[in-house]
Design an enzyme around this catalytic site. Sequence first.
Site, PDB file in Angstrom:
ATOM      1  N   THR A  39      -6.770  -2.493  10.873  1.00 37.72           N
ATOM      2  CA  THR A  39      -5.632  -2.954  10.082  1.00 37.72           C
ATOM      3  C   THR A  39      -6.029  -4.200   9.312  1.00 37.72           C
ATOM      4  O   THR A  39      -6.886  -4.973   9.759  1.00 37.72           O
ATOM      5  CB  THR A  39      -4.416  -3.253  10.972  1.00 37.72           C
ATOM      6  OG1 THR A  39      -3.338  -3.734  10.145  1.00 37.72           O
ATOM      7  CG2 THR A  39      -4.730  -4.305  12.022  1.00 37.72           C
ATOM      8  N   ASN A  41      -3.483  -6.169   8.393  1.00 35.15           N
ATOM      9  CA  ASN A  41      -2.244  -6.914   8.600  1.00 35.15           C
ATOM     10  C   ASN A  41      -2.428  -7.890   9.761  1.00 35.15           C
ATOM     11  O   ASN A  41      -2.516  -7.478  10.919  1.00 35.15           O
ATOM     12  CB  ASN A  41      -1.108  -5.924   8.893  1.00 35.15           C
ATOM     13  CG  ASN A  41       0.243  -6.582   8.971  1.00 35.15           C
ATOM     14  OD1 ASN A  41       0.387  -7.695   9.463  1.00 35.15           O
ATOM     15  ND2 ASN A  41       1.268  -5.876   8.506  1.00 35.15           N
ATOM     16  N   LYS A  44       0.004  -7.703  12.626  1.00 34.37           N
ATOM     17  CA  LYS A  44      -0.248  -6.606  13.548  1.00 34.37           C
ATOM     18  C   LYS A  44      -1.410  -6.931  14.483  1.00 34.37           C
ATOM     19  O   LYS A  44      -1.379  -6.603  15.673  1.00 34.37           O
ATOM     20  CB  LYS A  44      -0.524  -5.324  12.764  1.00 34.37           C
ATOM     21  CG  LYS A  44      -0.403  -4.062  13.585  1.00 34.37           C
ATOM     22  CD  LYS A  44      -0.581  -2.817  12.726  1.00 34.37           C
ATOM     23  CE  LYS A  44       0.581  -2.557  11.827  1.00 34.37           C
ATOM     24  NZ  LYS A  44       0.450  -1.240  11.128  1.00 34.37           N
ATOM     25  N   ASP A 105      -0.408   4.004  13.078  1.00 33.36           N
ATOM     26  CA  ASP A 105       0.407   4.248  11.897  1.00 33.36           C
ATOM     27  C   ASP A 105       1.837   4.314  12.394  1.00 33.36           C
ATOM     28  O   ASP A 105       2.126   4.984  13.391  1.00 33.36           O
ATOM     29  CB  ASP A 105       0.023   5.532  11.185  1.00 33.36           C
ATOM     30  CG  ASP A 105       0.579   5.563   9.765  1.00 33.36           C
ATOM     31  OD1 ASP A 105       0.319   4.608   9.019  1.00 33.36           O
ATOM     32  OD2 ASP A 105       1.266   6.533   9.398  1.00 33.36           O
ATOM     33  N   SER A 106       2.688   3.588  11.740  1.00 31.11           N
ATOM     34  CA  SER A 106       4.060   3.499  12.223  1.00 31.11           C
ATOM     35  C   SER A 106       5.010   3.412  11.047  1.00 31.11           C
ATOM     36  O   SER A 106       4.609   3.117   9.918  1.00 31.11           O
ATOM     37  CB  SER A 106       4.231   2.280  13.138  1.00 31.11           C
ATOM     38  OG  SER A 106       3.850   1.093  12.462  1.00 31.11           O
ATOM     39  N   PHE A 192       7.940  -8.515  11.222  1.00 32.59           N
ATOM     40  CA  PHE A 192       7.552  -8.173   9.853  1.00 32.59           C
ATOM     41  C   PHE A 192       8.138  -6.806   9.524  1.00 32.59           C
ATOM     42  O   PHE A 192       8.858  -6.204  10.335  1.00 32.59           O
ATOM     43  CB  PHE A 192       6.028  -8.170   9.689  1.00 32.59           C
ATOM     44  CG  PHE A 192       5.307  -7.249  10.643  1.00 32.59           C
ATOM     45  CD1 PHE A 192       4.933  -5.977  10.254  1.00 32.59           C
ATOM     46  CD2 PHE A 192       4.997  -7.666  11.932  1.00 32.59           C
ATOM     47  CE1 PHE A 192       4.263  -5.129  11.125  1.00 32.59           C
ATOM     48  CE2 PHE A 192       4.321  -6.828  12.808  1.00 32.59           C
ATOM     49  CZ  PHE A 192       3.962  -5.551  12.407  1.00 32.59           C
ATOM     50  N   TYR A 194      10.442  -3.971   8.614  1.00 32.30           N
ATOM     51  CA  TYR A 194      11.892  -3.765   8.655  1.00 32.30           C
ATOM     52  C   TYR A 194      12.559  -4.481   9.827  1.00 32.30           C
ATOM     53  O   TYR A 194      13.761  -4.288  10.065  1.00 32.30           O
ATOM     54  CB  TYR A 194      12.194  -2.261   8.736  1.00 32.30           C
ATOM     55  CG  TYR A 194      11.748  -1.481   7.520  1.00 32.30           C
ATOM     56  CD1 TYR A 194      12.568  -1.350   6.404  1.00 32.30           C
ATOM     57  CD2 TYR A 194      10.484  -0.889   7.480  1.00 32.30           C
ATOM     58  CE1 TYR A 194      12.157  -0.639   5.282  1.00 32.30           C
ATOM     59  CE2 TYR A 194      10.062  -0.173   6.362  1.00 32.30           C
ATOM     60  CZ  TYR A 194      10.893  -0.058   5.278  1.00 32.30           C
ATOM     61  OH  TYR A 194      10.479   0.643   4.155  1.00 32.30           O
ATOM     62  N   HIS A 220       8.187   0.280  19.750  1.00 32.70           N
ATOM     63  CA  HIS A 220       7.438   1.515  19.588  1.00 32.70           C
ATOM     64  C   HIS A 220       5.943   1.270  19.699  1.00 32.70           C
ATOM     65  O   HIS A 220       5.213   2.027  20.336  1.00 32.70           O
ATOM     66  CB  HIS A 220       7.777   2.144  18.239  1.00 32.70           C
ATOM     67  CG  HIS A 220       7.606   1.212  17.069  1.00 32.70           C
ATOM     68  ND1 HIS A 220       8.217  -0.030  17.005  1.00 32.70           N
ATOM     69  CD2 HIS A 220       6.874   1.319  15.924  1.00 32.70           C
ATOM     70  CE1 HIS A 220       7.890  -0.620  15.869  1.00 32.70           C
ATOM     71  NE2 HIS A 220       7.074   0.167  15.211  1.00 32.70           N
ATOM     72  N   ARG A 221       5.485   0.173  19.088  1.00 32.19           N
ATOM     73  CA  ARG A 221       4.051  -0.144  19.110  1.00 32.19           C
ATOM     74  C   ARG A 221       3.623  -0.562  20.506  1.00 32.19           C
ATOM     75  O   ARG A 221       2.563  -0.150  20.994  1.00 32.19           O
ATOM     76  CB  ARG A 221       3.759  -1.248  18.088  1.00 32.19           C
ATOM     77  CG  ARG A 221       2.274  -1.505  17.861  1.00 32.19           C
ATOM     78  CD  ARG A 221       2.044  -2.418  16.674  1.00 32.19           C
ATOM     79  NE  ARG A 221       2.380  -1.745  15.421  1.00 32.19           N
ATOM     80  CZ  ARG A 221       3.421  -2.055  14.663  1.00 32.19           C
ATOM     81  NH1 ARG A 221       4.251  -3.030  15.018  1.00 32.19           N
ATOM     82  NH2 ARG A 221       3.650  -1.402  13.542  1.00 32.19           N
TER      83      ARG A 221
END
Length: 241
Positions: A39, A41, A44, A105-106, A192, A194, A220-221
């Site tokens: 990533t 990011n 992340k 991927d999310s 970050f 949404y 979720h992550r």
Amino acid sequence: MSTTSVNSPGAASDPGSVHDLKAQTTVHVRDGVRLILATHNEHKVRELREILVPLVSGLAPEHIIGAESLALPEPVEDGVTFEQNALIKARAVASATGVMTLADDSGLGVDVMGGAPGIFSARWAGRHGDDAANRHLLLAQLADIAREHRGAQFTCAAALVVPHADGSMDEHVETGVMRGHLGFTEHGENGFGYDPVFYPDGYDRTNAELRPQEKDAISHRGKAFRQLAPFVEHALALGTR
């Protein structure tokens, strides 16, 4: 939750031969790096370090780097599912470096929009990674939708790719989901994407109002990477780097 394991064609190689693999790769990775996060990011990278380090024996923050620090280009994410795109990213970095790689991927799926933005979440407003524009567009699209119809969920597919000297790769994918609903305005400074407009089930605060530890525990992550952690630990124990 879903689980997928894939062994790429070819017999698994001796983990001790990873130095031969490093000689064949195109990107130099400094000594001490045991895991690369595919990533660019930094939010992340920080989040995944906080999730993985307590779960994986022998793994320290300095053992983990993001792909951006290696100046690696981002691959074209042309998969049609979160799982496919996570594997695309992990394979690209593992192939270039010869180092075990994690990718995810999310995205956000809104019930009344048929699961959109979905895999297009990061570029919903047209430019990849413009979080503010993505949120503003989504809220505008849902402006007339009542609270009881604003259900949504985050989904994350986390992929582990372990490269071997013979060119084969071991692959494993886990999926995590966080249910909730979307608010009408933004709240909170953390997180970050949404996060400022998403209220997880059971909370009266958005993801962006939660402390990082609170969010990691239910996200979720966090779910996907906690499920993946035992496979990371197993691969590290085999001495893949």
